[in-house]
Scaffold this active site. Sequence first.
Site, short mmCIF file in Angstrom:
data_model
loop_
_atom_site.label_atom_id
_atom_site.label_comp_id
_atom_site.label_asym_id
_atom_site.label_seq_id
_atom_site.Cartn_x
_atom_site.Cartn_y
_atom_site.Cartn_z
N SER A 125 16.46 -46.25 63.07
CA SER A 125 17.49 -46.75 62.15
C SER A 125 17.00 -46.74 60.71
O SER A 125 17.75 -46.40 59.80
CB SER A 125 17.90 -48.17 62.54
OG SER A 125 18.57 -48.18 63.77
N LYS A 159 15.99 -61.81 57.63
CA LYS A 159 15.79 -60.40 57.29
C LYS A 159 17.02 -59.85 56.61
O LYS A 159 18.15 -60.13 57.00
CB LYS A 159 15.48 -59.58 58.56
CG LYS A 159 14.10 -59.83 59.10
CD LYS A 159 13.75 -58.78 60.12
CE LYS A 159 12.31 -58.94 60.56
NZ LYS A 159 11.91 -57.89 61.49
N HIS A 205 19.85 -44.90 70.28
CA HIS A 205 20.14 -46.18 70.94
C HIS A 205 21.16 -45.97 72.07
O HIS A 205 20.99 -46.46 73.18
CB HIS A 205 20.74 -47.20 69.96
CG HIS A 205 19.80 -47.70 68.92
ND1 HIS A 205 20.14 -47.72 67.59
CD2 HIS A 205 18.55 -48.22 69.00
CE1 HIS A 205 19.14 -48.23 66.89
NE2 HIS A 205 18.16 -48.54 67.73
N ARG A 207 9.88 -43.63 72.00
CA ARG A 207 9.98 -42.36 71.28
C ARG A 207 8.69 -41.59 71.32
O ARG A 207 8.68 -40.38 71.36
CB ARG A 207 10.37 -42.60 69.82
CG ARG A 207 11.74 -43.16 69.63
CD ARG A 207 11.97 -43.51 68.20
NE ARG A 207 11.08 -44.60 67.85
CZ ARG A 207 11.32 -45.52 66.95
NH1 ARG A 207 12.40 -45.48 66.25
NH2 ARG A 207 10.47 -46.48 66.71
#
Length: 163
Positions: free
Chosen positions: A127, A41, A17, A90
């Site tokens: 993450s 969440k 990040h 990515r």
Amino acid sequence: MRRAACPGSFDPVTNGHLDIVRRAATLFDEVVVAVGVNKSKRRLFTPEERIEMLTEVCADLGNVRIAGFTGLLTDFCREQGVVAIVKGLRAVSDFDYELQMAQMNSSLADIETVFVPTSPEYSFLASSLVKEVATFGGDVSSLVPASVLERMTVRLRERAEEA
């Protein structure tokens, strides 16, 4: 002023990040790291904790500020005067989803999406993987800033004790 947003949940913030944020900071006059707040969440860290961690690890970047948001990212961008959304990619698999999001966002607001390829050393980093490896005692010290590792270690220990 050319202002960009780097959105995400940052639960926790990783070196991947930070790589994208740092690179965006060289491309734009100001970068707003937009921390998505979704109370429904279950996250490892609260929105306030994620904002604190990002503020700490981005302190050396004079043109970067951190802000939380709820609702649509495009609404947040309009409110903040953001002209571009910066997203790290990515892998090719990220592109399909992110392209759809970019097209949806551009249909909602006059905001461009800029894709930045992740540096090779972070191309596998997510993450969720960091949390999973750390939960089972794996060494993630090279994947997150030291201050984040410290907080994550404490939080995972607390959760293990609760279980």
